[in-house]
Design a protein around this motif. Structure first.
Motif, mmCIF file in Angstrom:
data_model
loop_
_atom_site.group_PDB
_atom_site.id
_atom_site.type_symbol
_atom_site.label_atom_id
_atom_site.label_comp_id
_atom_site.label_asym_id
_atom_site.label_seq_id
_atom_site.Cartn_x
_atom_site.Cartn_y
_atom_site.Cartn_z
ATOM 1 N N ALA A 57 -33.318 -78.510 55.918
ATOM 2 C CA ALA A 57 -34.460 -78.408 55.011
ATOM 3 C C ALA A 57 -35.744 -78.391 55.829
ATOM 4 O O ALA A 57 -35.806 -78.947 56.925
ATOM 5 C CB ALA A 57 -34.467 -79.575 54.033
ATOM 6 N N LEU A 58 -36.774 -77.766 55.296
ATOM 7 C CA LEU A 58 -38.022 -77.633 56.033
ATOM 8 C C LEU A 58 -38.907 -78.863 55.934
ATOM 9 O O LEU A 58 -39.872 -78.994 56.682
ATOM 10 C CB LEU A 58 -38.781 -76.390 55.554
ATOM 11 C CG LEU A 58 -38.030 -75.069 55.784
ATOM 12 C CD1 LEU A 58 -38.844 -73.903 55.269
ATOM 13 C CD2 LEU A 58 -37.690 -74.883 57.247
ATOM 14 N N SER A 59 -38.594 -79.769 55.000
ATOM 15 C CA SER A 59 -39.361 -81.011 54.894
ATOM 16 C C SER A 59 -38.428 -82.137 54.473
ATOM 17 O O SER A 59 -37.342 -81.898 53.946
ATOM 18 C CB SER A 59 -40.505 -80.871 53.882
ATOM 19 O OG SER A 59 -39.990 -80.866 52.564
ATOM 20 N N ALA A 60 -38.864 -83.363 54.700
ATOM 21 C CA ALA A 60 -38.044 -84.525 54.328
ATOM 22 C C ALA A 60 -37.831 -84.582 52.815
ATOM 23 O O ALA A 60 -36.739 -84.913 52.356
ATOM 24 C CB ALA A 60 -38.705 -85.807 54.819
ATOM 25 N N ASN A 61 -38.860 -84.246 52.040
ATOM 26 C CA ASN A 61 -38.718 -84.249 50.573
ATOM 27 C C ASN A 61 -37.709 -83.204 50.122
ATOM 28 O O ASN A 61 -36.891 -83.462 49.234
ATOM 29 C CB ASN A 61 -40.067 -84.017 49.898
ATOM 30 C CG ASN A 61 -40.946 -85.247 49.954
ATOM 31 O OD1 ASN A 61 -40.474 -86.357 50.164
ATOM 32 N ND2 ASN A 61 -42.238 -85.035 49.784
ATOM 33 N N ASP A 62 -37.778 -81.994 50.710
ATOM 34 C CA ASP A 62 -36.810 -80.957 50.359
ATOM 35 C C ASP A 62 -35.396 -81.382 50.726
ATOM 36 O O ASP A 62 -34.448 -81.099 50.000
ATOM 37 C CB ASP A 62 -37.159 -79.640 51.073
ATOM 38 C CG ASP A 62 -38.304 -78.908 50.416
ATOM 39 O OD1 ASP A 62 -38.718 -79.300 49.304
ATOM 40 O OD2 ASP A 62 -38.793 -77.934 51.019
ATOM 41 N N HIS A 63 -35.249 -82.051 51.853
ATOM 42 C CA HIS A 63 -33.935 -82.544 52.288
ATOM 43 C C HIS A 63 -33.347 -83.468 51.218
ATOM 44 O O HIS A 63 -32.204 -83.293 50.791
ATOM 45 C CB HIS A 63 -34.087 -83.279 53.625
ATOM 46 C CG HIS A 63 -32.811 -83.792 54.194
ATOM 47 N ND1 HIS A 63 -32.000 -83.030 54.992
ATOM 48 C CD2 HIS A 63 -32.210 -85.005 54.085
ATOM 49 C CE1 HIS A 63 -30.944 -83.746 55.351
ATOM 50 N NE2 HIS A 63 -31.056 -84.945 54.823
ATOM 51 N N LEU A 64 -34.136 -84.435 50.771
ATOM 52 C CA LEU A 64 -33.661 -85.401 49.775
ATOM 53 C C LEU A 64 -33.426 -84.748 48.415
ATOM 54 O O LEU A 64 -32.420 -85.023 47.749
ATOM 55 C CB LEU A 64 -34.659 -86.555 49.647
ATOM 56 C CG LEU A 64 -34.823 -87.423 50.899
ATOM 57 C CD1 LEU A 64 -35.946 -88.433 50.703
ATOM 58 C CD2 LEU A 64 -33.517 -88.104 51.260
ATOM 59 N N ASP A 65 -34.332 -83.854 48.012
ATOM 60 C CA ASP A 65 -34.193 -83.191 46.713
ATOM 61 C C ASP A 65 -32.985 -82.265 46.685
ATOM 62 O O ASP A 65 -32.243 -82.222 45.700
ATOM 63 C CB ASP A 65 -35.460 -82.403 46.374
ATOM 64 C CG ASP A 65 -36.663 -83.305 46.128
ATOM 65 O OD1 ASP A 65 -36.472 -84.526 45.916
ATOM 66 O OD2 ASP A 65 -37.794 -82.778 46.156
ATOM 67 N N ALA A 66 -32.767 -81.520 47.775
ATOM 68 C CA ALA A 66 -31.611 -80.629 47.840
ATOM 69 C C ALA A 66 -30.310 -81.428 47.813
ATOM 70 O O ALA A 66 -29.371 -81.072 47.096
ATOM 71 C CB ALA A 66 -31.675 -79.768 49.105
ATOM 72 N N LEU A 67 -30.256 -82.513 48.584
ATOM 73 C CA LEU A 67 -29.055 -83.354 48.575
ATOM 74 C C LEU A 67 -28.780 -83.930 47.192
ATOM 75 O O LEU A 67 -27.639 -83.942 46.734
ATOM 76 C CB LEU A 67 -29.203 -84.498 49.579
ATOM 77 C CG LEU A 67 -28.763 -84.218 51.000
ATOM 78 C CD1 LEU A 67 -29.107 -85.381 51.913
ATOM 79 C CD2 LEU A 67 -27.289 -83.896 51.074
#
Length: 171
Positions: free
Chosen positions: A144-154
């Motif tokens: 993911a390109l950002s930490a928030n995107d990482h958590l939201d995608a997961l």
């Protein structure tokens, strides 16, 4: 004259190596062409969509060999869409790949994939199987390109499938 012979020898050697690499990639592409099979699945209602870095797709049993699956053969920027019925992956310049919920086996995090290391749990890993061969497990990894995107995608992916153990714990 000696320079000409040396140059021709070098050109012949490089050309031969290039043809061998091209032949190897074509054999790999033919071998992996059946993996996805079937028509694209419908994503359904979108739970999350975003830009990610697509890293690789490998066999779960052989995590050091990149597969040449059409649409997932090359690393690059991609759009990952998680819906209620499927996950869609569109790597820039490649065809869209949709993994139906029925073929998804798990989602988790990992710290490495083939030649890419990303610290502790820096990559998102989706485990899936071929529709016609459920015994064959594959894993596609993304960053993911950002930490928030990482958590939201997961979070969106985990709503769709159950978690599997992190590969980062294995050596």
């Amino acid at each position: 004259m000696d320079k000409f012979i040396g140059a021709m020898s070098a050109i012949a050697l490089v050309s031969t190596l290039f043809l061998l690499m091209l032949g190897s990639w074509r054999r790999r592409a033919r071998r992996d062409a059946h993996v996805l099979g079937g028509p694209l699945a419908e994503v359904g209602d979108v739970r999350w969509t975003g830009r990610v870095l697509y890293v690789a797709t490998t066999r779960r049993a052989d995590s050091l060999e990149r597969l040449a699956v059409p649409g997932l053969a090359f690393r690059g920027r991609a759009t990952l869409t998680v819906g209620t019925d499927a996950v869609s992956i569109r790597v820039d310049g490649e065809r869209e790949v949709t993994l139906a919920q029925a073929v998804l086996r798990g989602v988790g995090t990992t710290s490495w994939a083939i030649d890419r290391g990303m610290g502790t749990d820096g990559l998102i890993a989706i485990e899936w199987c071929a529709a016609d061969a459920p015994e064959d497990a594959f894993q596609s990894t993304f960053r993911a390109l950002s930490a928030n995107d990482h958590l939201d995608a997961l979070a969106a992916l985990r709503e769709l499938v159950t978690a599997f153990p992190d590969r980062s714990e294995q050596s």
